[in-house]
Design an enzyme around this catalytic site. Structure first.
Site, PDB file in Angstrom:
ATOM      1  N   HIS A 167       9.364  -4.414  -2.915  1.00 18.17           N
ATOM      2  CA  HIS A 167       8.508  -4.508  -1.735  1.00 18.17           C
ATOM      3  C   HIS A 167       9.286  -5.058  -0.544  1.00 18.17           C
ATOM      4  CE1 HIS A 167       4.711  -5.154   0.436  1.00 18.17           C
ATOM      5  NE2 HIS A 167       5.216  -6.307   0.820  1.00 18.17           N
ATOM      6  N   CYS A 196       5.023  -0.133   2.671  1.00 21.88           N
ATOM      7  CA  CYS A 196       5.515  -1.434   3.124  1.00 21.88           C
ATOM      8  C   CYS A 196       6.777  -1.322   3.963  1.00 21.88           C
ATOM      9  CB  CYS A 196       5.733  -2.381   1.945  1.00 21.88           C
ATOM     10  SG  CYS A 196       6.960  -1.823   0.734  1.00 21.88           S
ATOM     11  N   HIS A 232       8.550  13.058 -14.703  1.00 13.69           N
ATOM     12  CA  HIS A 232       7.492  12.098 -14.349  1.00 13.69           C
ATOM     13  C   HIS A 232       8.044  11.074 -13.363  1.00 13.69           C
ATOM     14  CE1 HIS A 232       5.642  12.971 -18.575  1.00 13.69           C
ATOM     15  NE2 HIS A 232       5.558  13.996 -17.751  1.00 13.69           N
ATOM     16  N   ASP A 263       0.817  -1.219   0.000  1.00 10.76           N
ATOM     17  CA  ASP A 263       0.000   0.000   0.000  1.00 10.76           C
ATOM     18  C   ASP A 263       0.847   1.265   0.000  1.00 10.76           C
ATOM     19  OD1 ASP A 263       1.105  -0.118   2.477  1.00 10.76           O
ATOM     20  OD2 ASP A 263      -0.779  -0.013   3.593  1.00 10.76           O
TER      21      ASP A 263
END
Length: 220
Positions: free
Chosen positions: A132, A16, A213, A13
């Site tokens: 992650h 982590c 970006h 989310d």
């Protein structure tokens, strides 16, 4: 405590890293807001140390950015490749808790140890799959409830944590064997702003630097 090393999955989310640290330090997977504020306050308190060159962005901008719950994950991975993903944050959190943080990388099986120069007496462990962070814990047996987890380990005179360290290394090697990681050099991303596709971290960083970006999503 005898047992096995287990991987405690943290929700993907964008928080982590913070929630993985919260779990191993406090058995709490919802520490992200608090720990983001800790990092922001630390960075703001020393703009000389935490300069734009160090952070990859101006101190004031980083202060706001790190407190945004939408900022982490792939965004952080590609914007802050000037240093190991999460290195600044993990160093700060190691000092905040007064414990070493061992972060194991599955793809390389490398262990980056934060806070070791302070010779803290305890250590916690995280595992990183390329995008992650999850938590590592010692469990008495396979399938045991999380409340039985040991996540804090005493650092011995030889600066190891004893048998748990070898078990952790073996666990990470097994995760590597299973290819439980994302190959960030070759996987494909799409820019969330202009929808251009890029391959691997090199192209992503070049695109981010050229366009400003910073929102990328993995796609296959």
């Amino acid at each position: 405590m005898d047992g096995i090393i287990v991987r405690r999955v943290i929700p993907s989310d964008n928080s982590c890293l913070f929630n993985a640290v919260g779990y191993v330090m406090d058995h709490d997977k919802n520490k992200a807001p608090e720990l983001r504020q800790v990092i922001a306050a630390t960075v703001a308190s020393d703009p000389v140390k935490y300069s734009e060159a160090f952070l990859g962005k101006p101190n004031e901008e980083y202060f706001s950015w790190i407190q945004d719950s939408e900022k982490w994950g792939v965004v952080l991975t590609w914007l802050l490749l000037f240093y190991s993903e999460g290195a600044i944050e993990l160093s700060i959190l190691a000092d905040y808790y007064g414990r070493e943080i061992a972060a194991y990388d599955i793809q390389t099986t490398r262990c980056d140890l934060y806070g070791q120069e302070k010779k803290y007496s305890e250590r916690v462990m995280l595992i990183y799959d390329g995008l992650h962070y999850d938590a590592l814990a010692m469990s008495p047996f396979e399938g045991a409830p999380e409340e039985f987890d040991q996540t804090i380990f005493a650092v011995r005179k030889d600066r190891t944590i004893g048998p748990a360290e070898g078990l952790a290394h073996n666990f990470v090697k097994e995760q590597q064997r299973k290819r439980s990681y994302t190959d960030t050099a070759n996987f494909t991303l799409r820019c969330g702003v202009c929808q251009i596709g890029v391959i691997g971290q090199k192209e992503a960083v070049e695109h981010a630097q050229a366009t400003g970006h910073a929102n990328f999503q993995e796609y296959r």
